[in-house]
Write a protein that holds these residues in place. Structure first.
Motif, PDB file in Angstrom:
ATOM      1  N   ALA A   1      14.234  32.917 -50.637  1.00 25.71           N
ATOM      2  CA  ALA A   1      14.204  34.111 -51.634  1.00 25.71           C
ATOM      3  C   ALA A   1      12.991  33.968 -52.687  1.00 25.71           C
ATOM      4  N   GLU A   2      12.472  32.993 -52.560  1.00 26.52           N
ATOM      5  CA  GLU A   2      11.192  32.573 -53.402  1.00 26.52           C
ATOM      6  C   GLU A   2       9.998  33.722 -52.817  1.00 26.52           C
ATOM      7  N   SER A   3       9.661  34.321 -53.684  1.00 18.35           N
ATOM      8  CA  SER A   3       8.458  35.451 -53.809  1.00 18.35           C
ATOM      9  C   SER A   3       7.063  34.432 -53.060  1.00 18.35           C
ATOM     10  N   GLY A   4       6.796  35.090 -52.034  1.00 17.09           N
ATOM     11  CA  GLY A   4       5.326  34.772 -51.517  1.00 17.09           C
ATOM     12  C   GLY A   4       5.691  33.533 -50.509  1.00 17.09           C
ATOM     13  N   SER A   5       6.701  32.897 -50.313  1.00 12.54           N
ATOM     14  CA  SER A   5       7.257  32.267 -49.209  1.00 12.54           C
ATOM     15  C   SER A   5       7.291  32.750 -47.874  1.00 12.54           C
ATOM     16  N   ALA A   6       7.257  32.057 -46.772  1.00  9.87           N
ATOM     17  CA  ALA A   6       7.293  32.577 -45.577  1.00  9.87           C
ATOM     18  C   ALA A   6       8.825  32.744 -45.178  1.00  9.87           C
ATOM     19  N   ARG A   7       9.142  33.864 -44.947  1.00 15.12           N
ATOM     20  CA  ARG A   7      10.558  33.982 -44.253  1.00 15.12           C
ATOM     21  C   ARG A   7      10.513  34.366 -43.055  1.00 15.12           C
ATOM     22  N   GLU A   8      11.471  33.469 -42.480  1.00 16.49           N
ATOM     23  CA  GLU A   8      11.536  33.156 -40.912  1.00 16.49           C
ATOM     24  C   GLU A   8      12.319  34.548 -40.457  1.00 16.49           C
ATOM     25  N   GLY A   9      11.894  35.243 -39.570  1.00 14.30           N
ATOM     26  CA  GLY A   9      12.253  36.545 -39.038  1.00 14.30           C
ATOM     27  C   GLY A   9      13.526  36.159 -38.101  1.00 14.30           C
ATOM     28  N   ARG A  10      14.098  37.272 -37.684  1.00 17.11           N
ATOM     29  CA  ARG A  10      15.021  37.293 -36.626  1.00 17.11           C
ATOM     30  C   ARG A  10      14.901  37.851 -35.295  1.00 17.11           C
ATOM     31  N   VAL A  11      15.228  37.100 -34.228  1.00 18.77           N
ATOM     32  CA  VAL A  11      15.041  37.614 -32.959  1.00 18.77           C
ATOM     33  C   VAL A  11      16.491  38.087 -32.472  1.00 18.77           C
ATOM     34  N   VAL A  12      16.707  39.489 -32.293  1.00 22.61           N
ATOM     35  CA  VAL A  12      17.860  40.033 -31.966  1.00 22.61           C
ATOM     36  C   VAL A  12      18.168  40.058 -30.478  1.00 22.61           C
ATOM     37  N   ASN A  13      19.415  39.398 -30.158  1.00 20.74           N
ATOM     38  CA  ASN A  13      19.665  39.285 -28.743  1.00 20.74           C
ATOM     39  C   ASN A  13      20.600  40.681 -28.423  1.00 20.74           C
ATOM     40  N   THR A  14      19.692  41.630 -27.840  1.00 19.86           N
ATOM     41  CA  THR A  14      20.604  42.850 -27.235  1.00 19.86           C
ATOM     42  C   THR A  14      20.711  42.804 -26.012  1.00 19.86           C
ATOM     43  N   GLN A  15      21.619  43.834 -25.429  1.00 21.43           N
ATOM     44  CA  GLN A  15      21.986  43.671 -24.153  1.00 21.43           C
ATOM     45  C   GLN A  15      21.590  45.245 -23.677  1.00 21.43           C
ATOM     46  N   GLY A  16      21.262  45.283 -22.242  1.00 20.86           N
ATOM     47  CA  GLY A  16      20.963  46.235 -21.598  1.00 20.86           C
ATOM     48  C   GLY A  16      19.359  46.809 -21.678  1.00 20.86           C
ATOM     49  N   THR A  17      18.780  47.419 -20.914  1.00 15.31           N
ATOM     50  CA  THR A  17      17.389  47.678 -21.136  1.00 15.31           C
ATOM     51  C   THR A  17      17.462  49.203 -21.911  1.00 15.31           C
ATOM     52  N   PHE A  18      16.373  49.402 -22.452  1.00 10.29           N
ATOM     53  CA  PHE A  18      16.211  50.609 -23.523  1.00 10.29           C
ATOM     54  C   PHE A  18      15.117  51.351 -22.880  1.00 10.29           C
ATOM     55  N   LEU A  19      14.407  51.051 -21.870  1.00 13.60           N
ATOM     56  CA  LEU A  19      13.413  51.677 -21.237  1.00 13.60           C
ATOM     57  C   LEU A  19      13.730  52.428 -20.060  1.00 13.60           C
ATOM     58  N   GLU A  20      13.186  53.618 -20.046  1.00 13.27           N
ATOM     59  CA  GLU A  20      13.348  54.395 -18.875  1.00 13.27           C
ATOM     60  C   GLU A  20      11.878  54.847 -18.515  1.00 13.27           C
ATOM     61  N   VAL A  21      11.792  54.472 -17.186  1.00 12.60           N
ATOM     62  CA  VAL A  21      10.358  54.819 -16.454  1.00 12.60           C
ATOM     63  C   VAL A  21      10.370  56.516 -16.193  1.00 12.60           C
ATOM     64  N   LEU A  22       9.444  57.298 -16.731  1.00 13.14           N
ATOM     65  CA  LEU A  22       9.441  58.650 -16.491  1.00 13.14           C
ATOM     66  C   LEU A  22       8.435  58.900 -15.506  1.00 13.14           C
ATOM     67  N   GLN A  23       7.476  57.989 -15.432  1.00 11.41           N
ATOM     68  CA  GLN A  23       6.281  58.413 -14.379  1.00 11.41           C
ATOM     69  C   GLN A  23       5.593  57.159 -14.046  1.00 11.41           C
ATOM     70  N   ASN A  24       5.051  56.922 -13.004  1.00 11.27           N
ATOM     71  CA  ASN A  24       4.432  55.950 -12.315  1.00 11.27           C
ATOM     72  C   ASN A  24       3.047  56.274 -11.995  1.00 11.27           C
ATOM     73  N   PHE A  25       2.142  55.340 -12.515  1.00 12.22           N
ATOM     74  CA  PHE A  25       0.618  55.926 -11.998  1.00 12.22           C
ATOM     75  C   PHE A  25       0.045  54.734 -11.263  1.00 12.22           C
ATOM     76  N   ASP A  26      -0.122  54.806  -9.878  1.00  9.97           N
ATOM     77  CA  ASP A  26      -0.532  54.066  -8.869  1.00  9.97           C
ATOM     78  C   ASP A  26      -1.676  53.244  -9.248  1.00  9.97           C
ATOM     79  N   ASN A  27      -1.757  51.970  -9.254  1.00 16.45           N
ATOM     80  CA  ASN A  27      -2.709  50.991  -9.431  1.00 16.45           C
ATOM     81  C   ASN A  27      -2.629  50.030  -8.483  1.00 16.45           C
TER      82      ASN A  27
END
Length: 1263
Positions: free
Chosen positions: A439-465
């Motif tokens: 809680a000390e101001s200015g010190s490094a705060r360790e963030g959080r990695v959220v363990n989600t389930q399922g994919t949130f991405l939908e492919v709308l269009q593919n461009f050939d490469n």
């Protein structure tokens, strides 16, 4: 002379940018930078709409938006790469409804004396858009100011940080203060973050570090590797209206995010008080450093070093669980949420917590490996990729799929929290109320990695490469005569094989099986004015069938008694016709009617649809030779054709008769003409589709194999206009106008005579001024050719079919063929019914197909995904119908962790691309080369040779590898299925990496192993040995530094040394040794080479193409360099052959010789041009180069001059190669005649404009 042309442009995406290019703030654009072009797409509700494309004369490495003079509008500022880096300002303009990018200024960044930057070549623009800073060279930056939408002052500044890793402008919040955050590698090999101010008044960077950002040394544990670039993300100041008593409101003063390590770090700007304190400390330190007291000065220097090396904790951080970050984009203007993508396409969102000053990392899903990301709007994201397809993605607020599976794998050592730890009271997934860390101001705060389930991405269009292309082959897999290009493409998580072919795609919608021996088909309407076809008439060798379309999905075969047509005999021609009406004054006119004319071997019959009976019935007396009697009594109809008002029939005995529709539905004979030969085929088609009559007909004959064009002029009916003789029977003829003009004076009037021969050959002529010109010939297989006119994609085309089919259409001032994926096609016609609108009915040898044809001029790309298996080498064995593909597989892991790499050799079926077998290499072994052997490839006969290398990190040079021989064995599997697999015939250990393999003769294999060229011989083992064959070393030639290429060209062996040049060897069978024939000693650095018959062609590391020819003098043979050309791309492979089964013209001056493949997905053709024509084309290129320049004012001559690590050389220009793409601009230039004169008399081109265009059209047809 050789010509370089592009078949498939570079498809790798390097940068993308969302911006507003017009004064309308509601209309936004996405600018996509590919290797050598910029594409501008507008954001529409239905998706991306391409507005314009601009070819760039250089590789685009940077892309930013700067404010234009008009408020709310932006210009595009692009940066091109070495050898001639440049900043180019582009304006988006719309004129007469056509959008374009117009150069608005440019500034060269080139410096021949400086050393190229090792880590970063890019530029950044400050948040106000008034200052741009570019990094191209070590120890210096280029500062360019932007004023009123134009490039203004430019100057160089020295940069003490030589090893610059990343840089960006900070959001200082102060007007006229431009602060650069710099990330560099110092002399202790430590990564250091610091800041310097850009002083526009003094034209320099501040000599001391800016106090807005603390100088910090970053941990080696956090940033263990520099293989992937580090990134800086500037974050603007964020203020919140905190509730009373909330001391932890997450406001911050702005700062910078550091990406690319095992953690994401956020360093915050200093307060004004802290900046003043540091300024005072620096003043005192400077005073001590200038002190005459040596002890005080040394103490001050020591303190300065301690301060510079001090490790300062970031304000916030979060662990990054995956591979190196390769792209980022901000979701909002305040950059509270930033989307990140790693090298393996794993996307996540980093968000500033709204409860505490910490970072939350939220996984989103997996996509292609990104090189750039651009957040568009409404949760839609554009992902540009080099290793896979670029994609348009939608980010869903809740899981889109796989709801029970972790969104992304989180490795051990990275703690995570469930999504429930994030409160749902805020907007989106980034809101949180519970804090973690000190809680000390200015010190490094360790963030959080959220363990989600399922994919949130939908492919709308593919461009050939298809980038990067590591290896490729040309293969006629289906025996169609049209070669297919198969590439080893992709990498990381999107490895793939790509099958590329320029062909029209037929999409089948219905099929009617059981029709055997079909010769022709015709759709029929109940009334000629109706748009809908109701019936389909099919003629076979013996009879005629009538089908009726009933309902939406039914077709009925009508009984002959109610069909209304003649069904007991085959039909020659049939169609709806208008009714002829004669006025009282005697003039004739035609009105739509229900009449249909049918011509069989028996005669001409009129049929009319009766609406009350819902059926067709015969009307009028018709015309039948037997009924006419006299000289017609013994004749029968052998061929026929028709226009809406004319019927032309060929009678036995060589008589040609012309008819039309008389009064009261009678068929009246107009004129006849006798010929010495029997008539084979007739064509009678109006040049103008809006007319009811044809002005000329074409007739072919048996025996003489002649084709004649006859006029239908009333003054001299059936008079011969021109004729020609052909080598075999002209089975079918067609007179067709490929243009839209109906008269010779119209500019778009392009009449052609097309002839299909009995041996499957198609011959085409242009018909001009009553003569046949421009004969071209192509093959359609070994079946008799047929021709028919159809409508495809809104244009009238000609279907040419034999054993294989092709669509002929007018494009780029020539008749262009496009293969169709339909086998054994007999005839194709336009069909428009209620159930099948705007379709085609196609008759094959065994069925009737209904469907649509799409993409006449579109390249069809088929993807065979291999996932994490990245194909590196491939070979095609035609005898076994299989591909052998060498792959490496790298297991994705967290950055800094050990990456496990495994190798495999896959056997794939050439038609289905189903994996038949997977040979796994040993531990630490990777495949390095593949060779297809000419033997039949089964039993004890090898089909493939595989070269490998053992990778050991402690070795500077590989010390071990293997060569293996495989055959394709067949065994009986379950249910009697034939199972094919790889069978190891031989294996031999070698002392290094097998970079390349080549087949010298039936049992001799040449291998490039480290510094040597080694010859191996395969021999049969005695019974009882572990393998049927063994490989024995015959001889070795060790006179190189680093042999990576070996090619057999006839009796010669071509050798490429990666850090030297090329050599030519021969095999002395009597002495059993390799002997040097010729050698080049220049520093060439070749990457890929291929033989040309009397020399070689290749590409080097400086993106140049080169060629050598073997020259002989008494007692000596030497290599003469006869060509060099800057391609501006890295070529990985040359293949001998042609991309298309093109027409062969009698006056062909250009021939296809090689195909090349590059790392950015470009496929190009090398064409050979004869000496006489090449002189004219060289002069044309010179004259065009004096007028046409690139977007940055680049000169074409300099662009194609050979490049060195220092840039383009002034001592040598390009020679031996011509730029085909540049020359072909002549065809579309509004005033091509200006290039013919030159500046002086010696530069004048003596060829006619038409002759020049003919040569360029030939070039176009080959790529």
């Amino acid at each position: 002379m050789r010509v370089v042309g592009t078949f498939h442009p570079s498809s790798s995406v390097s940068r993308s940018l969302k911006c507003t290019l017009t004064a309308d703030p509601s209309l936004e654009f996405l600018v996509i930078a590919k290797t050598d072009k910029l594409e501008v797409h507008s954001l529409q509700p239905e998706g991306l709409k391409r507005e314009c494309v601009l070819d760039m004369w250089g590789r685009v490495v940077g892309l930013q938006a700067v404010p234009a003079e008009e408020e709310g509008r932006s210009h595009i500022l692009a940066m091109t790469d070495h050898p001639d880096p440049e900043l180019i300002l582009l304006s988006y303009d719309v004129k007469d409804g056509v959008a374009s990018l117009t150069p608005a200024g440019h500034h060269s960044l080139a410096d021949r004396a400086a050393r190229q930057a090792e880590f970063v070549t890019d530029f950044q623009v400050d948040p106000s858009g008034t200052v741009a800073v570019a990094s191209c060279y070590t120890g210096k930056l280029k500062v360019v100011t932007v004023s009123d939408g134009k490039l203004d002052t430019a100057f160089d500044v020295s940069l003490p940080e030589l090893n610059l890793l990343a840089f960006t402008f900070l959001h200082t919040g102060q007007k006229d203060r431009y602060s650069l955050a710099l990330l560099h590698l110092n002399h202790r090999r430590q990564i250091q973050l610091l800041c310097r101010d850009v002083d526009l008044a003094e034209f320099e960077l501040s000599p001391v570090h800016s106090n807005i950002l603390l100088t910090a040394t970053l941990s080696d544990k956090t940033f263990p590797s520099l293989e992937s670039p580090l990134m800086l993300v500037p974050i603007p100041q964020h203020e919140t209206d905190a509730d009373e008593g909330d001391d932890d409101a997450p406001a911050h003063r702005g700062g910078v995010l550091i990406l690319g390590g095992r953690k994401i770090l956020f360093y915050e700007h200093s307060t004004e008080e802290q900046q003043e304190t540091r300024k005072e400390k620096h003043r005192r330190l400077s005073k001590r450093l200038a002190s005459e007291d040596e002890a005080k000065a040394q103490e001050a220097k020591k303190k300065e070093k301690e301060r510079e090396s001090r490790r300062i904790k970031p304000r916030a951080s979060v662990k990054w669980p995956w591979a190196a970050v390769t792209a980022w984009t901000a979701v909002d203007a305040e950059r509270r949420r930033v989307l990140l993508g790693d090298a393996y396409g794993r996307l996540a969102m980093i968000a500033f917590d709204d409860g505490k000053m910490c970072l939350n990392l939220i996984p989103l899903g997996e996509a292609s490996s990104p090189t750039c990301l651009s957040y568009l709007s409404s949760q839609v994201l554009y992902l540009g990729s080099h290793y896979g397809d670029s994609q348009l993605l939608r980010i869903h607020p809740t899981p889109f799929a796989n709801a029970t599976v972790d969104t992304l794998p989180i490795p051990r050592g990275v703690s995570s929290v469930p999504p429930s730890s994030l409160a749902g009271s805020g907007k989106g997934k980034a809101k949180a109320t519970s804090g973690v860390g000190d809680a000390e101001s200015g010190s490094a705060r360790e963030g959080r990695v959220v363990n989600t389930q399922g994919t949130f991405l939908e492919v709308l269009q593919n461009f050939d490469n298809i980038a990067p292309i590591m290896d490729a082959a040309l293969a006629d897999i289906d025996g169609s005569g049209q070669p297919q290009v198969i590439t080893s493409s992709g990498g990381r998580n999107t490895g793939s094989l790509r099958v590329i072919r320029t062909e029209a795609d037929f999409q089948e919608q219905a099929r009617l099986d059981g029709l055997i021996g079909v010769t022709d088909i015709w759709p029929v309407k109940t009334h000629s004015a109706e748009p809908i076809h109701t019936h389909l008439v099919v003629s076979t060798l013996r009879e005629t069938h009538v089908f009726a379309f009933e309902g939406k999905d039914a077709i009925a075969h009508l009984d002959p008694s109610v069909a209304g047509f003649t069904t007991h005999a085959p039909t020659f021609v049939l169609g709806n016709i208008p009714r002829r009406v004669v006025s009282a004054s005697g003039t004739s006119s035609y009105k739509h009617s229900s009449l249909v004319v049918q011509i069989t071997s028996e005669g001409i019959q009129l049929v009319e649809y009766e609406p009350t009976l819902f059926a067709f019935g015969k009307v009028g007396p018709g015309w039948y030779p037997k009924q006419v009697g006299g000289e017609y009594a013994g004749r029968e109809i052998v061929a026929a054709a028709m226009s809406p008002s004319q019927f032309v029939v060929g009678l036995s005995g060589g008589r040609l008769a012309l008819f039309n529709l008389g009064q009261k539905d009678t068929v009246q004979l107009l004129t006849t003409r006798n010929f010495p030969d029997e008539i084979c085929a007739i064509s009678c088609q109006p040049y103008d589709s809006s007319k009811n009559y044809a002005s000329a007909i074409a007739v072919s004959f048996w025996g003489s194999n002649k084709v004649a064009v006859l006029a239908l002029d009333p003054s001299s009916p059936l008079a011969t206009v021109c004729d020609t003789a052909l080598p075999t029977l002209p089975r079918v003829v067609l007179l067709h106008n490929f243009g839209t003009g109906g008269r010779p004076k119209d500019p778009d009037f392009h009449p052609h005579l097309l002839v299909g021969l009995a041996d499957g050959t198609l011959v085409t002529y242009a018909l001009r001024d009553g003569k046949l010109h421009d004969r071209k010939q192509s093959g359609l297989g070994n079946a008799p050719a047929s021709l028919s006119v159809c409508d495809v994609d809104g244009r009238t085309v000609v279907f040419a079919s034999g054993a294989r089919s092709s669509v002929l259409f007018w494009d780029r001032q020539r008749v262009r063929p496009s293969p169709v994926s339909v086998k054994d096609m007999i005839k194709g016609v336009t069909l428009n019914t209620a159930a099948f609108p705007s379709c085609l009915a196609i008759a094959t040898s065994s069925a009737l197909l209904i469907g649509t044809v799409r993409g006449l001029d579109k390249m069809q790309i088929r993807t065979i995904p291999l996932g994490l298996d990245s194909p590196r080498r491939l070979g095609y064995h035609a005898g076994q119908g299989v591909f052998g593909v060498a792959c490496t597989r790298t297991t994705p892991d967290r950055i800094g962790d050990y990456e496990e790499v495994t190798g495999s050799f896959k056997l794939l079926d050439a038609h289905s691309f189903q994996q038949l077998h997977n040979f796994l290499c040993q531990a630490d072994e990777e495949p390095s080369s593949v060779l297809t052997l000419p033997a039949h490839g089964s039993g004890a006969s090898p089909a493939f040779a595989l070269g490998t290398v053992y990778i050991r990190p402690e070795e500077r040079e590989p010390s071990k590898g293997r060569i293996l021989l495989f055959s394709v064995s067949s065994t009986e599997g379950a249910r009697g299925a034939n199972v094919r697999s790889l069978h190891t015939l031989a294996s031999v250990d070698v002392g290094g990496c097998v970079y390349a393999l080549a087949n010298l003769s039936e049992n001799l294999i040449v291998a490039a192993i480290n510094t040597s060229v080694v010859l191996f011989k395969s021999t049969e083992n005695e019974a009882g040995e572990s393998t049927p064959l063994s490989l024995e070393k015959v001889t070795e030639w060790n006179h190189n530094h680093f042999v990576t290429n070996v090619v057999v060209d006839g009796e010669r062996i071509l050798v490429g040394d990666a850090i030297s040049s090329v050599s030519v060897l021969k095999w002395n069978e009597r002495l059993e040794r390799l002997e040097s024939i010729a050698r080049d000693y220049g520093p060439l650095w070749p990457i890929a080479i291929e033989g040309t018959g009397n020399g070689l062609i290749g590409a080097n590391a400086d993106c140049n193409l080169f060629s050598f020819s073997l020259q002989s003098v008494p007692h000596r043979t030497y290599l003469e360099k006869d060509g060099v050309y800057h391609l501006n791309d890295v070529t990985n492979k040359f293949v001998r052959g042609a991309l298309t089964s093109t027409d062969v013209a009698e006056d062909q001056v250009v021939k296809a010789s090689h195909v090349f493949f590059t790392s950015t997905g470009c496929i190009g053709a090398i064409l050979d041009m004869n000496d006489v024509t090449s002189l004219h084309m060289t002069a044309l290129q010179r004259n065009m180069a004096k007028t046409l320049t690139g977007p940055g004012g680049d000169n074409h001559t300099k662009l194609r001059a050979p490049s060195t690590p220092r840039g383009h050389t002034d001592a040598e220009a390009s020679y031996g190669f011509l730029d085909g793409d540049f020359l072909e601009q002549y065809l579309t230039h509004p005033h091509p005649e200006q290039f013919m004169e030159g500046e002086v008399e010696a530069e004048r081109i003596t060829l006619s404009i038409d002759a020049v265009k003919d040569v360029l059209v030939q070039m176009q047809s080959l790529h």
